[in-house]
Design a protein around this motif. Structure first.
Motif, PDB file in Angstrom:
ATOM      1  N   TRP A 153      11.363 -13.865  49.974  1.00  0.00           N
ATOM      2  CA  TRP A 153       9.981 -14.010  50.410  1.00  0.00           C
ATOM      3  C   TRP A 153       9.819 -13.412  51.800  1.00  0.00           C
ATOM      4  O   TRP A 153      10.629 -13.675  52.698  1.00  0.00           O
ATOM      5  CB  TRP A 153       9.573 -15.482  50.420  1.00  0.00           C
ATOM      6  CG  TRP A 153       9.373 -16.051  49.053  1.00  0.00           C
ATOM      7  CD1 TRP A 153      10.217 -16.881  48.379  1.00  0.00           C
ATOM      8  CD2 TRP A 153       8.266 -15.811  48.182  1.00  0.00           C
ATOM      9  NE1 TRP A 153       9.721 -17.177  47.131  1.00  0.00           N
ATOM     10  CE2 TRP A 153       8.512 -16.533  46.982  1.00  0.00           C
ATOM     11  CE3 TRP A 153       7.100 -15.068  48.283  1.00  0.00           C
ATOM     12  CZ2 TRP A 153       7.635 -16.530  45.917  1.00  0.00           C
ATOM     13  CZ3 TRP A 153       6.211 -15.059  47.215  1.00  0.00           C
ATOM     14  CH2 TRP A 153       6.474 -15.778  46.051  1.00  0.00           C
ATOM     15  N   SER A 170       6.329 -20.453  41.093  1.00  0.00           N
ATOM     16  CA  SER A 170       6.357 -21.832  41.567  1.00  0.00           C
ATOM     17  C   SER A 170       6.654 -21.924  43.064  1.00  0.00           C
ATOM     18  O   SER A 170       6.795 -23.023  43.598  1.00  0.00           O
ATOM     19  CB  SER A 170       7.406 -22.635  40.780  1.00  0.00           C
ATOM     20  OG  SER A 170       7.116 -22.637  39.393  1.00  0.00           O
ATOM     21  N   GLN A 215      10.164 -18.881  38.547  1.00  0.00           N
ATOM     22  CA  GLN A 215      10.575 -19.453  39.822  1.00  0.00           C
ATOM     23  C   GLN A 215       9.706 -18.943  40.964  1.00  0.00           C
ATOM     24  O   GLN A 215       9.291 -19.709  41.842  1.00  0.00           O
ATOM     25  CB  GLN A 215      12.045 -19.120  40.091  1.00  0.00           C
ATOM     26  CG  GLN A 215      13.017 -19.812  39.155  1.00  0.00           C
ATOM     27  CD  GLN A 215      14.444 -19.332  39.335  1.00  0.00           C
ATOM     28  OE1 GLN A 215      14.683 -18.198  39.768  1.00  0.00           O
ATOM     29  NE2 GLN A 215      15.405 -20.184  39.006  1.00  0.00           N
ATOM     30  N   ASN A 262       9.393 -20.670  44.539  1.00  0.00           N
ATOM     31  CA  ASN A 262      10.831 -20.739  44.806  1.00  0.00           C
ATOM     32  C   ASN A 262      11.410 -19.337  44.950  1.00  0.00           C
ATOM     33  O   ASN A 262      10.752 -18.341  44.649  1.00  0.00           O
ATOM     34  CB  ASN A 262      11.538 -21.486  43.673  1.00  0.00           C
ATOM     35  CG  ASN A 262      11.071 -22.920  43.551  1.00  0.00           C
ATOM     36  OD1 ASN A 262      10.996 -23.636  44.544  1.00  0.00           O
ATOM     37  ND2 ASN A 262      10.740 -23.338  42.329  1.00  0.00           N
TER      38      ASN A 262
END
Length: 231
Positions: free
Chosen positions: A150, A136, A133, A138
């Motif tokens: 993040w 990608s 994830q 996410n």
């Protein structure tokens, strides 16, 4: 299983069935110690090439994660239940040693299988999914107190990125990093971008928290500024 346990207990005095049943309940006491839950976190974080101690998982969440060991109780109680049926149908006489050895071997095999199938295996699989994830772009789901996020990370004013000591590769403040946790004055970050020296991507970085400015970001594909905020 309950019928088998009832047969097992009904056929014996408490002095003889307690030594069988009590060890089967040990995972409950085993899981009562917070540090035991770190095995579950470590299995999850192995995909990120780090561990529970590095990301600072709290004792409360470790204790909560330790409840997964309760699944082994049912597996370990399978032995006494099976023996209860064996005695009931006269498949075992006078506690023959071969029967006991066979049951113990089955229990050990079931315990090993149960640990992989219900405790550590699912944790490792979830960790692998989390890495996928993150790669990608996410946000991986939280996992027993681990809250991936993040962030933009920049050195404090007056410092260059090259001056910040880092473990795991080069520190690239221009791109968002996945924050995994912090402990002992260090922060653990996951960098999905390629290292400018080795070219390797998906790296775990450990940096001193006191020398950084960290801000959350909503766009893991964006660019971070020198202030530690997204442009």
């Amino acid at each position: 299983m309950l019928r088998g346990l009832a047969l097992f207990i009904g056929q014996r005095r408490w002095q003889t069935w307690v030594p069988w049943v009590l060890p089967a309940l040990l995972p409950l006491f085993f899981g009562a110690f917070p540090g035991v839950g770190s095995f579950v976190h470590d299995a999850y974080l192995k995909a990120f090439d780090t561990d529970a101690e590095a990301v600072g998982v709290s004792a409360v969440w470790q204790l909560y994660a330790a409840t997964r060991w309760g699944a082994l109780v049912l597996i370990l109680l399978f032995g006494p239940a099976l023996y209860g049926y064996a005695r009931h149908f006269h498949l075992s006489r006078l506690d023959r040693i071969p029967v006991l050895v066979t049951l113990l071997a089955v229990l050990f095999a079931l315990c090993d299988w149960g640990t992989t199938r219900f405790v550590l295996g699912p944790a490792a699989k979830t960790g692998t999914t989390a890495v996928s994830q993150a790669s990608s772009g996410n946000i991986p789901s939280s996992y027993y107190g681990i809250e991936p996020e993040w962030v933009c990370v920049a050195p404090l004013a007056g410092q260059a990125a090259e001056e910040i000591p880092v473990q795991g590769g080069a520190f690239e403040p221009a791109r968002p990093l996945l924050h995994l946790g912090a402990s002992g004055g260090n922060v653990v970050l996951w960098d999905t971008g390629a290292d400018r020296k080795s070219g390797k991507d998906n790296r775990t970085l450990t940096l001193p928290l006191s020398r950084l400015r960290i801000s959350p970001t909503d766009d893991p594909r964006g660019t971070c500024g020198a202030s530690g905020r997204q442009r």
